[in-house]
Design an enzyme around this catalytic site. Structure first.
Site, PDB file in Angstrom:
ATOM      1  N   SER A   1       0.746  -1.129   0.030  1.00  0.00           N
ATOM      2  CA  SER A   1      -0.093  -0.087  -0.111  1.00  0.00           C
ATOM      3  C   SER A   1       0.878   1.276   0.144  1.00  0.00           C
ATOM      4  O   SER A   1       2.220   1.179   0.500  1.00  0.00           O
ATOM      5  CB  SER A   1      -1.002  -0.020   1.140  1.00  0.00           C
ATOM      6  OG  SER A   1      -0.215   0.363   2.118  1.00  0.00           O
ATOM      7  N   LYS A   2       0.106   2.526  -0.254  1.00  0.00           N
ATOM      8  CA  LYS A   2       0.964   3.689  -0.572  1.00  0.00           C
ATOM      9  C   LYS A   2       1.769   4.076   0.655  1.00  0.00           C
ATOM     10  O   LYS A   2       2.650   4.638   0.714  1.00  0.00           O
ATOM     11  CB  LYS A   2      -0.088   4.733  -1.117  1.00  0.00           C
ATOM     12  CG  LYS A   2       0.221   5.228  -2.487  1.00  0.00           C
ATOM     13  CD  LYS A   2       0.044   6.528  -2.622  1.00  0.00           C
ATOM     14  CE  LYS A   2       0.987   7.040  -3.761  1.00  0.00           C
ATOM     15  NZ  LYS A   2       1.087   6.842  -5.039  1.00  0.00           N
ATOM     16  N   ARG A   3       1.183   3.637   1.902  1.00  0.00           N
ATOM     17  CA  ARG A   3       1.653   4.176   3.162  1.00  0.00           C
ATOM     18  C   ARG A   3       3.091   3.561   3.234  1.00  0.00           C
ATOM     19  O   ARG A   3       3.683   4.094   4.186  1.00  0.00           O
ATOM     20  CB  ARG A   3       0.685   3.497   4.044  1.00  0.00           C
ATOM     21  CG  ARG A   3      -0.398   4.628   4.799  1.00  0.00           C
ATOM     22  CD  ARG A   3      -1.013   4.385   5.823  1.00  0.00           C
ATOM     23  NE  ARG A   3      -2.030   3.095   5.264  1.00  0.00           N
ATOM     24  CZ  ARG A   3      -2.145   2.041   6.089  1.00  0.00           C
ATOM     25  NH1 ARG A   3      -1.712   2.075   7.296  1.00  0.00           N
ATOM     26  NH2 ARG A   3      -3.116   1.094   5.517  1.00  0.00           N
TER      27      ARG A   3
END
Ligand code: GLU
Length: 495
Positions: free
Chosen positions: A260-262
């Protein structure tokens, strides 16, 4: 043999995720392996998640990656145009088609109007949750007569259309990765097929489109596996043949969590921006979840097409390992034609302010030589700045104590004197000069081997290892070498 037709069907909700690129790649590889067609379809029926410009971005990302579709939307002069006999390929342009099949399903008794309010649905769901049940529509509107339902609809009451699943029936299907699967209809919801905004849901549109577009193999992420029974039932009541299903394991990060982007880069454009080559990214992604029969690791796209099969797709999630990607990409950088690589690298060198437009005009072969000199050691192009930095700062810093010791050796002043003298006799450093320079210094100073090469290298770059000395001299040029000699003499040799 029947021609295979595969599709990648992204929703335009933003950027292309690296997992999506892998799905597109596997579809493409199999289609091309079998001499079939690869189709791009845009699934934009969820209007609340639609992002302006996302379709263009998807097309650009795929084409950058070398995953070229045969049918679907294309970008021509910045405009989207659709090509292919099965269009439109954008779901929002197919609303009439879905409506036709919705009407047919209602007519057949396989779908029904549902007028339940959001409040009511929330209440049922909450009740089920408290009882520990799977949330599911309770079938309140199933028994409404079609007549009554149509009347309420025509009076303007808001409704959706739901699939009418039979009670207690096992729905069976086969997945090429997961094997045989059977699910009882008691565990499946009466899926909404048409939403109150007049758009079909994904589940309705995907079945209609895959059938009408002649899709033979559905290859997508495993998050869709649980939806397949509903789809299979729709195929059945519409009297259509079910395609082959292939559900791919999710691409995970090193902690075995969904990428995920996180947790770093996940968008294809992030990898473009970092200077990964499409060849490298594609090669690596192919290996996340698929393994070839032998241990080959470096592939061109043609080789992947040749070798790819669904039989060798793993059942469990593939780990996205950035170090492995760097390793694979490094191979492709080394294999890259130097002129192509120079072109690709110029924007990165400009961005880092090592060169400007004028340099590109006037000193192309110098830039090319610089890129060639560091080509060996980079894993993506944004590393280029760090690598070429040594050519731009004449104030040499020995990298460690050993380097400092070698630089301050007894014979170093004589070596540097000899080098300066040689330089004073030429206009510019060229191949002829670099070819014989170390021999000539050896001759005039009597120093040879490591004792000659190491201090020279350290005096010119600060490092004891690195590219060929001859390349370093060519790239630095006469003036910079002279400045470096002077700096080293002043700073380290007490001159
Ligand atoms: N539109 C779906 C997505 O964005 C595609 C699912 C499918 O391939 O059927 O993931």
């Amino acid at each position: 043999m029947e021609q295979v037709r595969l599709r990648f069907a992204p929703s335009p909700t933003g950027y292309l995720h690296i997992g999506g690129l892998r799905t597109a790649l596997y579809n493409y590889l199999f289609a091309k392996h079998r001499g079939g067609k690869f189709i791009l379809r845009i699934e934009d029926t969820d209007r609340s998640r639609y992002v302006e410009g996302a379709v263009e971005d998807l097309i650009e990302s795929l084409s950058w990656a070398g995953i070229q579709h045969d049918e679907g939307p294309f970008l021509e002069d910045g405009k989207i145009v659709e090509r292919g006999e099965y269009g439109p390929y954008t779901q929002s342009k197919r609303l009439d088609i879905y409506r036709k099949y919705i009407d047919l399903l209602i007519e057949q008794g396989d779908a029904y109007y549902c007028f339940c309010s959001k409040d009511r649905l929330d209440r049922i769901r909450e009740g089920q949750r408290i009882q520990g049940l799977i949330p599911k529509y309770d079938g309140f509107c199933r028994s409404l007569s079609l007549e009554e339902a149509r009347e309420r609809a025509s009076e303007g009451e808001e409704y959706v259309i739901r699939l009418k699943l039979p009670h207690n029936r096992d729905i069976k299907f086969h997945d090429m990765v997961r094997g045989d699967i059977s699910i009882n209809t008691e565990d499946i919801d009466d899926q909404v097929l048409l939403k109150s905004d007049g758009y079909p849901t994904y589940h309705m549109a995907v079945v209609i489109d895959d059938h009408l577009m002649g899709i033979t193999h559905i290859v997508r992420g495993e998050e869709w596996l649980s939806s397949v029974p509903k789809h299979v039932y729709l195929y059945e009541v519409l009297g259509w043949e079910v395609p082959v299903f292939v559900h791919l394991p999710t691409v995970l990060n090193e902690d075995r969590k969904k990428l995920s982007k996180r947790h770093g880069d996940v968008a294809v454009e992030d990898f473009m921006a970092k200077g990964y080559l499409p060849e490298g990214l594609i090669n690596y992604l192919a290996l996340v979840g698929w393994s070839p029969e032998d241990n080959q690791e470096i592939f061109t796209m043609e080789e992947l097409v040749e070798a790819f099969s669904f039989e060798r797709v793993a059942k469990t999630g593939g780990i996205f390992d950035i170090n492995k990607l760097n390793w694979v990409n490094g191979h492709h950088i080394r294999n890259c034609d130097i002129d192509v690589l120079t072109e690709l690298t110029i924007p990165f060198l400009k961005e880092a302010n090592y060169i400007d437009d004028e340099d590109v005009e006037d000193k192309y072969s110098w830039i090319r030589a610089m890129v060639q000199t560091v080509q060996e050691g980079i894993s993506h192009l944004s590393e280029i700045g760090d690598r070429v930095d040594m050519f731009f700062d004449n104030e040499i810093t020995p990298e460690d104590d050993d380097a400092l010791e070698m630089l301050t050796g007894q014979q170093v002043p004589a070596i540097l004197d000899a080098l300066r003298e040689e330089l004073q006799g030429i206009d510019e450093v060229d191949e002829e000069f670099t070819k014989g320079i170390m021999k000539r210094i050896q001759k005039s100073t009597g120093v040879k081997g490591k004792n000659l090469f190491m201090p020279t290298r350290i005096a010119l770059t600060g490092n004891s290892h690195g590219p060929e000395l001859t390349s370093i001299m060519y790239i630095l040029g006469k003036q910079n070498i002279l400045e470096r000699i002077e700096y080293v003499e002043g700073k380290f040799l007490g001159k």
